[in-house]
Enzyme design. Sequence first.
Site, PDB file in Angstrom:
ATOM      1  N   TRP A  29       0.813  -1.223   0.000  1.00  7.56           N
ATOM      2  CA  TRP A  29       0.000   0.000   0.000  1.00  7.56           C
ATOM      3  C   TRP A  29       0.842   1.267   0.000  1.00  7.56           C
ATOM      4  O   TRP A  29       1.854   1.346   0.697  1.00  7.56           O
ATOM      5  CB  TRP A  29      -0.874  -0.022   1.262  1.00  7.56           C
ATOM      6  CG  TRP A  29      -1.553   1.274   1.561  1.00  7.56           C
ATOM      7  CD1 TRP A  29      -1.074   2.297   2.327  1.00  7.56           C
ATOM      8  CD2 TRP A  29      -2.840   1.694   1.104  1.00  7.56           C
ATOM      9  NE1 TRP A  29      -1.985   3.323   2.380  1.00  7.56           N
ATOM     10  CE2 TRP A  29      -3.083   2.972   1.637  1.00  7.56           C
ATOM     11  CE3 TRP A  29      -3.823   1.106   0.290  1.00  7.56           C
ATOM     12  CZ2 TRP A  29      -4.253   3.687   1.399  1.00  7.56           C
ATOM     13  CZ3 TRP A  29      -5.001   1.822   0.058  1.00  7.56           C
ATOM     14  CH2 TRP A  29      -5.198   3.093   0.608  1.00  7.56           C
ATOM     15  N   ASN A  47       0.050   5.675   0.339  1.00  4.73           N
ATOM     16  CA  ASN A  47      -0.782   6.873   0.224  1.00  4.73           C
ATOM     17  C   ASN A  47       0.123   8.078   0.009  1.00  4.73           C
ATOM     18  O   ASN A  47       0.941   8.046  -0.924  1.00  4.73           O
ATOM     19  CB  ASN A  47      -1.872   7.001   1.275  1.00  4.73           C
ATOM     20  CG  ASN A  47      -1.485   6.924   2.715  1.00  4.73           C
ATOM     21  OD1 ASN A  47      -1.133   5.869   3.204  1.00  4.73           O
ATOM     22  ND2 ASN A  47      -1.593   8.028   3.439  1.00  4.73           N
ATOM     23  N   ASP A  48       0.014   9.120   0.780  1.00  2.00           N
ATOM     24  CA  ASP A  48       0.597  10.427   0.445  1.00  2.00           C
ATOM     25  C   ASP A  48       2.076  10.408   0.029  1.00  2.00           C
ATOM     26  O   ASP A  48       2.876   9.700   0.636  1.00  2.00           O
ATOM     27  CB  ASP A  48       0.542  11.354   1.660  1.00  2.00           C
ATOM     28  CG  ASP A  48      -0.774  11.305   2.376  1.00  2.00           C
ATOM     29  OD1 ASP A  48      -1.715  10.652   1.892  1.00  2.00           O
ATOM     30  OD2 ASP A  48      -0.861  11.922   3.450  1.00  2.00           O
ATOM     31  N   PHE A  95       3.505   9.497  10.109  1.00  2.00           N
ATOM     32  CA  PHE A  95       2.556  10.101   9.179  1.00  2.00           C
ATOM     33  C   PHE A  95       3.270  11.107   8.269  1.00  2.00           C
ATOM     34  O   PHE A  95       4.480  11.258   8.316  1.00  2.00           O
ATOM     35  CB  PHE A  95       1.410  10.754   9.960  1.00  2.00           C
ATOM     36  CG  PHE A  95       0.256   9.813  10.249  1.00  2.00           C
ATOM     37  CD1 PHE A  95       0.408   8.432  10.165  1.00  2.00           C
ATOM     38  CD2 PHE A  95      -1.002  10.309  10.595  1.00  2.00           C
ATOM     39  CE1 PHE A  95      -0.662   7.573  10.412  1.00  2.00           C
ATOM     40  CE2 PHE A  95      -2.075   9.464  10.845  1.00  2.00           C
ATOM     41  CZ  PHE A  95      -1.914   8.094  10.760  1.00  2.00           C
ATOM     42  N   SER A  96       2.477  11.826   7.486  1.00  2.00           N
ATOM     43  CA  SER A  96       3.038  12.647   6.411  1.00  2.00           C
ATOM     44  C   SER A  96       3.875  13.828   6.899  1.00  2.00           C
ATOM     45  O   SER A  96       3.686  14.321   8.016  1.00  2.00           O
ATOM     46  CB  SER A  96       1.913  13.161   5.522  1.00  2.00           C
ATOM     47  OG  SER A  96       1.439  12.065   4.777  1.00  2.00           O
ATOM     48  N   ARG A 148      -1.446  17.521  12.221  1.00  2.00           N
ATOM     49  CA  ARG A 148      -0.518  16.754  11.383  1.00  2.00           C
ATOM     50  C   ARG A 148      -0.079  17.421  10.074  1.00  2.00           C
ATOM     51  O   ARG A 148      -0.559  18.458   9.693  1.00  2.00           O
ATOM     52  CB  ARG A 148      -1.099  15.372  11.074  1.00  2.00           C
ATOM     53  CG  ARG A 148      -2.438  15.331  10.383  1.00  2.00           C
ATOM     54  CD  ARG A 148      -2.854  13.858  10.197  1.00  2.00           C
ATOM     55  NE  ARG A 148      -4.164  13.755   9.601  1.00  2.00           N
ATOM     56  CZ  ARG A 148      -5.307  13.694  10.293  1.00  2.00           C
ATOM     57  NH1 ARG A 148      -5.282  13.727  11.621  1.00  2.00           N
ATOM     58  NH2 ARG A 148      -6.460  13.616   9.674  1.00  2.00           N
ATOM     59  N   ASP A 149       0.825  16.698   9.412  1.00  2.00           N
ATOM     60  CA  ASP A 149       1.281  16.925   8.038  1.00  2.00           C
ATOM     61  C   ASP A 149       2.100  18.211   7.857  1.00  2.00           C
ATOM     62  O   ASP A 149       1.775  19.072   7.024  1.00  2.00           O
ATOM     63  CB  ASP A 149       0.083  16.910   7.062  1.00  2.00           C
ATOM     64  CG  ASP A 149      -0.742  15.638   7.188  1.00  2.00           C
ATOM     65  OD1 ASP A 149      -0.193  14.637   7.685  1.00  2.00           O
ATOM     66  OD2 ASP A 149      -1.927  15.641   6.808  1.00  2.00           O
ATOM     67  N   GLU A 170      -6.085  18.373   5.629  1.00  2.00           N
ATOM     68  CA  GLU A 170      -4.871  17.568   5.714  1.00  2.00           C
ATOM     69  C   GLU A 170      -3.841  18.110   4.722  1.00  2.00           C
ATOM     70  O   GLU A 170      -4.173  18.866   3.803  1.00  2.00           O
ATOM     71  CB  GLU A 170      -5.166  16.097   5.382  1.00  2.00           C
ATOM     72  CG  GLU A 170      -6.154  15.445   6.353  1.00  2.00           C
ATOM     73  CD  GLU A 170      -6.406  13.963   6.078  1.00  2.00           C
ATOM     74  OE1 GLU A 170      -6.390  13.189   7.041  1.00  2.00           O
ATOM     75  OE2 GLU A 170      -6.635  13.580   4.916  1.00  2.00           O
TER      76      GLU A 170
HETATM   77  C1  FRU Z   1      -3.824  11.930   4.185  1.00  2.00           C
HETATM   78  C2  FRU Z   1      -3.421  11.392   5.559  1.00  2.00           C
HETATM   79  C3  FRU Z   1      -2.562  12.391   6.321  1.00  2.00           C
HETATM   80  C4  FRU Z   1      -1.800  11.511   7.270  1.00  2.00           C
HETATM   81  C5  FRU Z   1      -1.568  10.272   6.446  1.00  2.00           C
HETATM   82  C6  FRU Z   1      -1.586   8.986   7.217  1.00  2.00           C
HETATM   83  O1  FRU Z   1      -4.136  10.905   3.305  1.00  2.00           O
HETATM   84  O2  FRU Z   1      -4.568  11.048   6.275  1.00  2.00           O
HETATM   85  O3  FRU Z   1      -3.307  13.400   6.967  1.00  2.00           O
HETATM   86  O4  FRU Z   1      -0.606  12.099   7.686  1.00  2.00           O
HETATM   87  O5  FRU Z   1      -2.594  10.245   5.454  1.00  2.00           O
HETATM   88  O6  FRU Z   1      -1.256   7.888   6.427  1.00  2.00           O
END
Ligand code: FRU
Length: 509
Positions: free
Chosen positions: A41, A43-44, A103-104, A169-170, A222
């Site tokens: 998997w 994501n960001d 996380f991001s 976050r982020d 986010e």
């Molecule tokens: C966005 C998010 C971020 C977070 C990350 C976790 O897709 O939800 O806010 O840091 O993915 O995987």
Amino acid sequence: MKKLWPSLCCLLLPAALTAQTETTPTPQWRPVYHFTPEKNWTNDPNGLVYVNGVYHLYNQQNPFENKWGHMSWGHATSADLIHWKHLPVAIPEIMGSDTTWRFSGSAVLDKDNTSGWCKNGNCLVAIYTGHQQNPAKESQFVAYSNDGGITFTNYEKNPVIDLEKHDFRDPNVWWYAPGKYWLMTVVLPTEHKALFYRSPDLKSWTLLSEFGPQGYTGSNWECPFLIRLPVEGTKNEKKWVLVISAAGGRGVFEQYFVGDFDGRAFKNDNPKDTVLTLDYGDTYYAAIPWNNLPEGRHTYIGWMIPNPQPTFPWRGQMSIPRDLSLRQTPNGLRLIQRPAAVISNQLDELSHGRTLALKNLRIGKKEAALDKNGKIKGNAWWMKATLTVAPGADAGFKIAQEKDAAGRTIHETIVGYDAASRQVYIDRSRTGGDINKDRARQAVTLQAPARELRLEILLDRSSLEVFVNDGEAALTTYIYPVEGADQLSAFSQNGKTVIRQLKLWNLSR
Ligand code: FRU
């Protein structure tokens, strides 16, 4: 998964989460010229930074499974933004009673050793959210690397910013040269606020200001970033843009604000409730720009959120990297995004001469097959076309098309322009595969009628991106063509269309 975190990755994927046990390999949908992880998997995008001719792409990754969880920073590098070298996980989760997921966030080149951690001029510092599960809390962490970004050492005094919040976050960080400090933009997702902090050394951070709630607040905010962009057609005019991902309520969605930043606070030029959309498809999310690019380049990349259709052994991919600028329109300044010039300049080379070119082709009631010699086989191609569409006509292309022996269409995806409604649209209702049915049709309404319409269509097996009028609008989505659905036709209903020019590069390998 212990707990469904109220972030986008979990909220939008109930169907995906139930289907994730699927392990049927899907090589037919693996993109050729877009980034996907080798397996599992993603994501960001995280920690995008350009150092000595190398683009680093860190990414939210589950190192163990093909579903969201065990969030860590995966890592890949590229010299051309097309061919990626997959590297070991750079920042793994911390296992333990209070398991912390990574996380991001972002990465910077600390060339002047402001942090005191750098042993050479190429030291990278990652600034990211530590997502602690028990008790649930998010705070900002830093880690440094003296081996070119392969491994990171976490700062022993983490977290560096802790507001004792469940959602915080982020962080997006870069060097703000006029003030000579590191600038961080970070969000309080549920409060719909972006916070700006400054730091001399990446360790001690001072709050500068807050922005929001403004714009779209129907779901969590986010992955923010702040950037200064040139205005096209002017000599030196530049404006600030604040981009915020906000998905959940109205589906996948990124918004942006145009305004000013004085080193302390961001001021929106538009009324508080103006909502500006970054991409009109159903999948573009969590995009951030590369740090440390050569002067004048503003390139970013977004995550394409997987549809219900399972893919294996990977899940999720990145968009094509895009160059950003601003354009003056009757409604004010609007964000322009085009496929990165670094990539478009390589098309001739990447296609090894497998191209299709047309000029002044008239399209009437009868659909016109464009690929009589099988030049585009493979469903991995890039097209640039200019069309003149008669008022009231509905015209464009039918891609990934399959017909039966009698010439009847079984599968197709339409990329069209409906002149009556001024809409450029993607119609996926006959695409095949398990798509998000509520968003089978995706569209953007152009500000002015387009007698001469420029479309740039990037089909990469399962990923589809459409850029309109040199970056005025973008639509990003997935399609899942069945084997043999790889024909291309042009159509025009309720009026004639002329394809003034068309060039297509076959990029399949
Ligand atoms: C966005 C998010 C971020 C977070 C990350 C976790 O897709 O939800 O806010 O840091 O993915 O995987």
